[in-house]
Design a protein around this motif. Structure first.
Motif, PDB file in Angstrom:
ATOM      1  N   MET A   1       0.862  -1.121   0.056  1.00 53.64           N
ATOM      2  CA  MET A   1      -0.023  -0.178   0.053  1.00 53.64           C
ATOM      3  C   MET A   1       0.815   1.312  -0.014  1.00 53.64           C
ATOM      4  SD  MET A   1      -2.839  -1.501   2.778  1.00 53.64           S
ATOM      5  CE  MET A   1      -1.542  -1.724   3.879  1.00 53.64           C
ATOM      6  N   PHE A   2       0.092   2.383  -0.473  1.00 53.00           N
ATOM      7  CA  PHE A   2       1.010   3.586  -0.378  1.00 53.00           C
ATOM      8  C   PHE A   2       0.131   4.411   0.797  1.00 53.00           C
ATOM      9  CE2 PHE A   2       1.281   8.182  -2.079  1.00 53.00           C
ATOM     10  CZ  PHE A   2       2.640   8.244  -1.785  1.00 53.00           C
ATOM     11  N   SER A   3       0.903   5.461   1.349  1.00 59.60           N
ATOM     12  CA  SER A   3       0.293   6.483   2.279  1.00 59.60           C
ATOM     13  C   SER A   3       1.133   7.383   2.541  1.00 59.60           C
ATOM     14  CB  SER A   3      -0.450   5.691   3.514  1.00 59.60           C
ATOM     15  OG  SER A   3      -1.102   6.734   4.099  1.00 59.60           O
ATOM     16  N   GLU A   4       0.869   8.704   2.583  1.00 65.26           N
ATOM     17  CA  GLU A   4       1.698   9.712   3.146  1.00 65.26           C
ATOM     18  C   GLU A   4       3.287   9.729   2.954  1.00 65.26           C
ATOM     19  OE1 GLU A   4       0.068  12.238   4.692  1.00 65.26           O
ATOM     20  OE2 GLU A   4      -1.743  11.262   4.979  1.00 65.26           O
TER      21      GLU A   4
ATOM     22  N   GLU B   1     -15.584   3.621  10.604  1.00 63.82           N
ATOM     23  CA  GLU B   1     -14.909   2.416  10.913  1.00 63.82           C
ATOM     24  C   GLU B   1     -13.543   3.021  10.526  1.00 63.82           C
ATOM     25  OE1 GLU B   1     -15.976  -1.123   9.543  1.00 63.82           O
ATOM     26  OE2 GLU B   1     -17.946  -1.208  10.245  1.00 63.82           O
ATOM     27  N   VAL B   2     -12.570   3.006  11.601  1.00 69.63           N
ATOM     28  CA  VAL B   2     -11.324   3.123  11.497  1.00 69.63           C
ATOM     29  C   VAL B   2     -10.072   2.268  12.160  1.00 69.63           C
ATOM     30  CG1 VAL B   2     -11.482   5.657  11.193  1.00 69.63           C
ATOM     31  CG2 VAL B   2     -11.428   4.829  13.713  1.00 69.63           C
TER      32      VAL B   2
ATOM     33  N   PRO C   1     -12.600   7.269   4.240  1.00 72.83           N
ATOM     34  CA  PRO C   1     -13.760   6.468   3.147  1.00 72.83           C
ATOM     35  C   PRO C   1     -14.795   5.706   3.680  1.00 72.83           C
ATOM     36  CG  PRO C   1     -11.316   6.183   2.719  1.00 72.83           C
ATOM     37  CD  PRO C   1     -11.361   6.677   3.769  1.00 72.83           C
ATOM     38  N   THR C   2     -14.733   5.267   4.894  1.00 76.32           N
ATOM     39  CA  THR C   2     -15.840   4.639   5.633  1.00 76.32           C
ATOM     40  C   THR C   2     -16.613   5.687   6.074  1.00 76.32           C
ATOM     41  OG1 THR C   2     -14.797   4.222   7.547  1.00 76.32           O
ATOM     42  CG2 THR C   2     -14.435   2.429   5.860  1.00 76.32           C
ATOM     43  N   ALA C   3     -16.644   6.715   6.024  1.00 77.94           N
ATOM     44  CA  ALA C   3     -17.282   7.639   6.893  1.00 77.94           C
ATOM     45  C   ALA C   3     -18.722   7.976   6.114  1.00 77.94           C
ATOM     46  CB  ALA C   3     -16.745   9.171   7.106  1.00 77.94           C
ATOM     47  N   LYS C   4     -19.758   8.069   7.230  1.00 78.72           N
ATOM     48  CA  LYS C   4     -21.144   8.446   6.797  1.00 78.72           C
ATOM     49  C   LYS C   4     -21.684   9.534   7.748  1.00 78.72           C
ATOM     50  CE  LYS C   4     -23.286   4.410   9.003  1.00 78.72           C
ATOM     51  NZ  LYS C   4     -23.701   3.244   8.725  1.00 78.72           N
ATOM     52  N   VAL C   5     -22.419  10.502   7.003  1.00 75.21           N
ATOM     53  CA  VAL C   5     -23.127  11.354   7.673  1.00 75.21           C
ATOM     54  C   VAL C   5     -24.538  10.680   8.202  1.00 75.21           C
ATOM     55  CG1 VAL C   5     -24.429  13.521   7.650  1.00 75.21           C
ATOM     56  CG2 VAL C   5     -22.290  13.364   6.368  1.00 75.21           C
TER      57      VAL C   5
ATOM     58  N   GLY D   1      -7.967  -3.172  -0.392  1.00 66.74           N
ATOM     59  CA  GLY D   1      -9.001  -2.060  -0.398  1.00 66.74           C
ATOM     60  C   GLY D   1      -9.771  -1.919   0.846  1.00 66.74           C
ATOM     61  N   GLU D   2     -10.415  -2.919   1.204  1.00 64.80           N
ATOM     62  CA  GLU D   2     -11.017  -2.733   2.483  1.00 64.80           C
ATOM     63  C   GLU D   2     -10.142  -2.177   3.653  1.00 64.80           C
ATOM     64  OE1 GLU D   2     -14.286  -2.924   2.996  1.00 64.80           O
ATOM     65  OE2 GLU D   2     -14.371  -2.872   0.707  1.00 64.80           O
ATOM     66  N   PHE D   3      -8.912  -2.837   3.792  1.00 67.29           N
ATOM     67  CA  PHE D   3      -8.212  -2.479   5.146  1.00 67.29           C
ATOM     68  C   PHE D   3      -7.676  -1.167   4.542  1.00 67.29           C
ATOM     69  CE2 PHE D   3      -3.731  -2.627   6.772  1.00 67.29           C
ATOM     70  CZ  PHE D   3      -4.241  -2.880   8.073  1.00 67.29           C
TER      71      PHE D   3
END
Length: 279
Positions: A141-144, A251-252, A234-238, A200-202
């Protein structure tokens, strides 16, 4: 002949616009011109330019690895008449590019690790001050600014490892540039489909590549537009919008979320946390 040249000119313009390569070629056996089917798909000028900007902004590569990638993208995908223009558009960013501090050329290393992931082969890695760690690699994966290897540690015989979380169902994260050396074994490991690690899910749930628990978080966002919150998580919802702010649930995974929450200051108020049990 003029008609043929007009058709070729038209096809060339379409090639630049769509990235679909077609041409008229004379077939001696038939004694006629044939429309050659699309041989390959090319990126459009706009797509190449966007890709170049993302690569420069990522600051993930050393100059020795990044510059050839940029040059090849321009040479292969941009028409000769537009190459100078594109080169000039990114020229200043390329000149002032600041490469990562680790100065590690890792593309070949990452590609070889991806082979172990694909073939489900255990690897032995020497990571910073820890040598000889046996790992079952499951994703990259890639991040920051950095690329990471996700893998499950395999304890050696009669060796007791101390984990921050006992029976942790999630993989350990390794920065690839910090892997000093590694070797791919011939030992295959099984990956049951029902328990298959999905990058992707992780990736949706992990922030800043820190380990920890999987949790369900509710917080009140007191700012204006909350779009960047939904993009960042990405898992956030209002859940609800009110005069007090916007209630958001996500979910984090890991402790990295706390770093991000603190960076938001008074804009975010944590309402509840709940650890999510994983079978």
């Amino acid at each position: 002949q003029r008609d043929i040249e007009d058709l070729r000119s038209f096809l060339h313009e379409q090639n630049e616009a769509s990235g679909l390569v077609q041409d008229l070629v004379y077939n001696q056996k038939l004694g006629a011109y044939q429309l050659v089917p699309p041989s390959r798909n090319l990126l459009s000028n706009e797509e190449v330019f966007a890709t170049l900007k993302i690569l420069l902004e990522s600051r993930a590569f050393t100059k020795n690895e990044l510059y050839p990638i940029l040059d090849k993208l321009i040479d292969c995908c941009i028409p000769k008449t537009e190459q100078q223009r594109v080169s000039e558009l990114i020229g200043n960013e390329k000149l002032l590019y600041v490469e990562p501090q680790h100065k590690d050329k890792f593309l070949k290393k990452m590609w070889e690790l991806s082979g172990a992931v694909h073939e489900h082969l255990e690897i032995i890695i020497n990571y910073r001050r820890t040598d000889g760690v046996l790992v079952q690699p499951v994703g990259i994966m890639f991040s920051e600014f950095y690329f990471y290897l996700a893998g499950f540690i395999v304890p050696k015989e009669k060796e007791e490892l101390k984990f921050e979380i006992e029976n942790d169902p999630f993989p350990t994260i390794y920065r690839i540039d910090r892997i000093n050396s590694f070797s791919v074994t011939e030992t295959h490991f099984a990956v049951p489909y029902s328990k298959r690690f999905e990058e992707g899910e992780f990736r949706k749930r992990i922030q800043f590549m820190y380990g920890g628990h999987l949790q369900r978080l509710r917080f009140l966002f007191k700012g204006g537009s909350y779009e960047y919150i939904l993009d960042r998580l990405p898992t956030a919802k209002v859940v609800e919008e009110s005069e007090n702010g916007t209630l958001i649930e996500a979910e984090v995974f890991g402790k990295g979320i706390d770093i991000w929450l603190k960076s938001q200051g008074e804009l975010i108020e944590v309402i509840s946390r709940q650890e999510i049990p994983v079978n």
